[in-house]
Design a protein around this motif. Structure first.
Motif: not given
Length: 140
Positions: A121, A118-119, A114
């Motif tokens: 994104s 996120q990085k 996750q």
């Protein structure tokens, strides 16, 4: 990583390079590191000057821990990146070629991590690291 860090290179072809690395003994881990570099795309551009040529290569780099006693154990990758290298070569003379390289590193979305997702994104498809190198090739 120090002297004798490359333990094995099971695959070394123009389109794939794999190696097994041993971290330094004081690194706090007994595991090995497996690195796979896979060529995804290459391109050559013609130049108007006969002494110059430009090429690019896009590769995927997968870094995975590997257990020393069981190198085939399935362990999720530590990191997966894609790296674009653009090289501009100039023939100086029959014994020397100069090259200016730009490497850009891009994150790849993870389905299992996750934080890595996120990085990716947050990066919005932009490179997270850009470096420039001057390389000189000389005939021995």
């Amino acid at each position: 990583m120090g002297d004798y860090s490359v333990i094995d290179t099971p695959i070394a072809t123009p389109n794939r390079y794999s190696c097994l690395l041993a971290p330094p003994t004081n690194s706090g881990t007994d595991n090995l590191i497996s690195v796979d570099i896979l060529a995804i795309k290459r391109k050559v551009e013609k130049s108007t000057s006969p002494d110059k040529f430009v090429c690019s290569e896009y590769v995927r780099q997968v870094v995975t821990p590997s257990q020393r006693g069981n190198p085939n154990a399935q362990i999720p990758p530590l990191s997966v990146k894609e790296i674009e290298t653009i090289s501009i070569y100039k023939v100086v003379n029959k014994d020397k070629i100069e090259c200016r390289q730009r490497t850009a590193t891009f994150l790849v979305p993870s389905q299992t991590d996750q934080i890595a997702f996120q990085k990716w994104s947050i990066s919005k498809g932009r490179p997270v690291d850009i470096r420039y190198y001057d390389v000189i090739y000389t005939k021995a």
